[in-house]
Scaffold this active site. Structure first.
Site, PDB file in Angstrom:
ATOM      1  N   TYR A 228      -5.195   5.393  -7.677  1.00  0.00           N
ATOM      2  CA  TYR A 228      -5.500   5.232  -6.256  1.00  0.00           C
ATOM      3  C   TYR A 228      -6.983   4.940  -6.109  1.00  0.00           C
ATOM      4  O   TYR A 228      -7.830   5.820  -6.271  1.00  0.00           O
ATOM      5  CB  TYR A 228      -5.136   6.505  -5.483  1.00  0.00           C
ATOM      6  CG  TYR A 228      -5.528   6.462  -4.014  1.00  0.00           C
ATOM      7  CD1 TYR A 228      -4.814   5.677  -3.115  1.00  0.00           C
ATOM      8  CD2 TYR A 228      -6.607   7.191  -3.538  1.00  0.00           C
ATOM      9  CE1 TYR A 228      -5.166   5.629  -1.777  1.00  0.00           C
ATOM     10  CE2 TYR A 228      -6.965   7.151  -2.191  1.00  0.00           C
ATOM     11  CZ  TYR A 228      -6.244   6.372  -1.320  1.00  0.00           C
ATOM     12  OH  TYR A 228      -6.602   6.316   0.005  1.00  0.00           O
TER      13      TYR A 228
ATOM     14  N   TYR B 170       0.844  -1.197   0.000  1.00  0.00           N
ATOM     15  CA  TYR B 170       0.000   0.000   0.000  1.00  0.00           C
ATOM     16  C   TYR B 170       0.882   1.252   0.000  1.00  0.00           C
ATOM     17  O   TYR B 170       1.672   1.485   0.925  1.00  0.00           O
ATOM     18  CB  TYR B 170      -0.897  -0.016   1.233  1.00  0.00           C
ATOM     19  CG  TYR B 170      -2.119   0.878   1.149  1.00  0.00           C
ATOM     20  CD1 TYR B 170      -3.343   0.359   0.754  1.00  0.00           C
ATOM     21  CD2 TYR B 170      -2.052   2.227   1.476  1.00  0.00           C
ATOM     22  CE1 TYR B 170      -4.483   1.154   0.704  1.00  0.00           C
ATOM     23  CE2 TYR B 170      -3.178   3.030   1.417  1.00  0.00           C
ATOM     24  CZ  TYR B 170      -4.385   2.487   1.029  1.00  0.00           C
ATOM     25  OH  TYR B 170      -5.506   3.288   0.973  1.00  0.00           O
TER      26      TYR B 170
END
Length: 397
Positions: A350, A299
Site C-alpha cells: 500500500y 484502488y
C-alpha cells in the site's frame, strides 16, 4: 466527445523502492525513498534527472499523513536546475489516478516537458490505520471519534454494511476479492503477502470493523513509487515504449462529498464508491466502454470498495457486484476483467495507490509478472476517498 489530450502524452519511466512492513523503512528518510524512486524512473525512461522540470503530485503533496513533499528540497537533493510546474490534486489517495491528468495539463500547456509524480509512505511516526483517532477535534471528528470510527477501515465498514443491506451483498464476495488478489501476488517479487490463502483462512481472520475482517484491510507498508510523463512526440525518442495517457478524470458529486468521513450521503451514493461520475466521464472521453478494458487496477484499500467500483464503472449493474465477483470475473486466469494483477494494496503493498499505475505500465509494456495477453487498455482508479476521486485509461502504444 473525445478528450482533447487523448494519446498526446505518455508515461515513459517508472521507479520504485523496495516495500517495507510499516515502520521498518527507518532509519531511511522519506526523501531518501522519494529520491530513489525518481532516479529509478529516470533511468527507466533514459533521461537525466536534470531534465525533470515539473511535479504533479496528489494527496495535496502529502507523503502519507505525516510527511509532505517539498519541491524545493527535492530539487536541491536531486540537482534539478529549474522547475516550471508544480501542483497537486487535493484530498488523499482519491487523486492517485488523476495525477496523470494533472501532468498532461502541464505538458499540453507547455509549462513543462518532463513531469514526475511521486508518492511515498513511512509510518514509524503515525500509522494510517488510526489516523482519524489521532487527529485534533473538529466538527467532523467530534462525530467520528466518539463513535469509535478512528481509522479509514472503521469508516469504510459502514459503507460496506450499507451495500450489504441494500443489495444482499455477502462476505463471500469480499473473500473472493481478497483471495484472487493474493493469488496474483504469489509470484510478484517484493510483494508483502506471498502465501496462498484459503476461504477458511479468510473467514477465520479477526473481525476489525464488522463486516470487514483483517484481511479486508490493505497492508500497512512503507516505500515509494514514481513515474514520469512527457509528450508522446518526445516519448518516441526515449528508452522505453511509451504508455499513452488515453483519458483522465477527477472530481465527484456533492452527494459523495467527504465520503466516509461524513456519513451524510443519501442512497444510492451511500452504498457506492463515489466513482460513477468519473467512470461516465472516462467512457465519454475515450469512446470506450468497460468491455474494452483488458485489465483493471482498482484502488483496493478495502475489499468491499473494489466491488463497489466495479459497479460504478459499469462492469456490472448496480447491486450486481456480489454475483459478478463470485462468478470469477475478476480472476487473472479465466476472468472477463482481471483485477489487480500485481496483488494490489491487499497483498503487494500500500503506497496510497501508486503501485497500480506501476502495474498498468508494466501490463501495457508487456512485461508484467501476471501478463494479460495482448493488453491494450488498462483502467486505473484512485480512491474511494474524500473528493476528488479519479480514474484514467492508459493505452499501449
Amino acid at each position: 466527445m473525445v478528450w482533447i489530450n487523448q494519446d498526446r502524452c505518455a508515461i515513459v519511466g517508472v521507479g520504485a523502492t523496495d516495500y517495507y512492513v510499516r515502520g521498518q523503512s527507518h532509519p531511511r528518510t522519506i526523501n531518501d525513498m522519494v529520491g530513489e524512486a525518481i532516479l529509478k524512473a529516470c533511468d527507466d525512461a533514459g533521461i537525466s534527472v536534470k531534465q525533470i522540470d515539473g511535479f504533479a503530485y496528489y494527496s495535496g503533496a502529502q507523503m502519507g499523513y505525516g510527511d509532505k513533499a517539498d519541491t524545493a528540497s527535492l530539487m536541491e537533493m536531486l540537482g534539478i536546475p529549474e522547475v516550471k510546474f508544480t501542483a497537486a490534486l487535493t484530498s488523499g489517495g482519491g487523486g492517485a489516478a488523476g495525477a496523470v491528468g494533472l501532468a498532461t495539463a502541464a505538458i499540453m500547456n507547455e509549462d513543462a516537458t518532463h513531469v514526475v509524480t511521486v508518492m511515498a509512505l513511512q509510518q514509524y511516526k503515525q500509522r494510517l490505520g488510526t489516523v482519524f483517532g489521532a487527529s485534533a477535534p473538529s466538527p467532523e471528528n467530534s462525530f467520528l471519534q466518539p463513535s469509535g470510527l478512528v481509522g479509514p477501515g472503521h469508516l469504510m465498514s459502514v459503507l460496506a454494511r450499507r451495500h450489504m443491506h441494500l443489495y444482499g451483498t455477502t462476505r463471500d464476495a469480499f473473500a473472493e476479492i481478497v483471495i484472487s488478489q493474493r493469488e496474483n501476488a504469489l509470484n510478484r517479487e517484493g510483494a508483502m503477502r506471498r502465501t496462498p490463502l484459503t476461504k477458511e483462512e479468510y473467514f477465520a481472520s479477526p473481525m476489525l470493523a464488522d463486516p470487514l475482517c483483517r484481511l479486508d484491510f490493505c497492508l500497512e507498508t512503507d516505500g515509494a513509487v514514481a513515474w514520469i510523463a512527457t509528450s508522446t512526440e518526445r516519448a518516441r525518442d526515449l528508452k522505453q515504449k511509451p504508455v499513452l495517457i488515453h483519458a483522465a478524470a477527477h472530481g465527484g458529486q456533492r452527494e459523495w462529498g467527504r465520503a466516509f468521513a461524513w456519513m451524510g450521503m443519501p442512497d444510492p451514493h451511500f452504498g457506492s464508491s463515489g466513482h460513477k461520475p468519473i467512470g461516465d466521464r472516462l467512457w465519454q472521453q475515450s469512446g470506450l466502454k468497460p468491455a474494452d478494458m483488458d485489465v483493471a487496477l482498482i484502488y483496493d484499500h478495502f475489499s468491499a470498495m473494489v466491488l463497489m467500483q466495479l459497479e460504478d464503472y459499469g462492469f456490472c449493474e448496480k447491486g450486481e457486484g456480489n454475483d459478478f465477483v463470485l462468478s470469477g470475473a475478476i480472476r487473472y486466469k479465466g476472468g472477463s476483467i482481471p483485477v489487480n494483477t500485481h496483488g494490489g494494496q491487499l497483498s503487494e503493498a500500500y503506497i496510497i495507490g501508486a503501485t497500480h499505475t506501476r502495474e498498468a505500465v508494466e501490463q501495457l509494456r508487456g512485461v508484467a509478472v501476471n501478463q494479460v495477453d495482448d493488453a491494450e487498455f488498462a483502467l486505473v482508479t484512485g480512491g474511494p476517498a474524500s473528493l476528488p476521486v479519479s480514474g484514467c485509461i492508459l493505452r499501449r502504444a
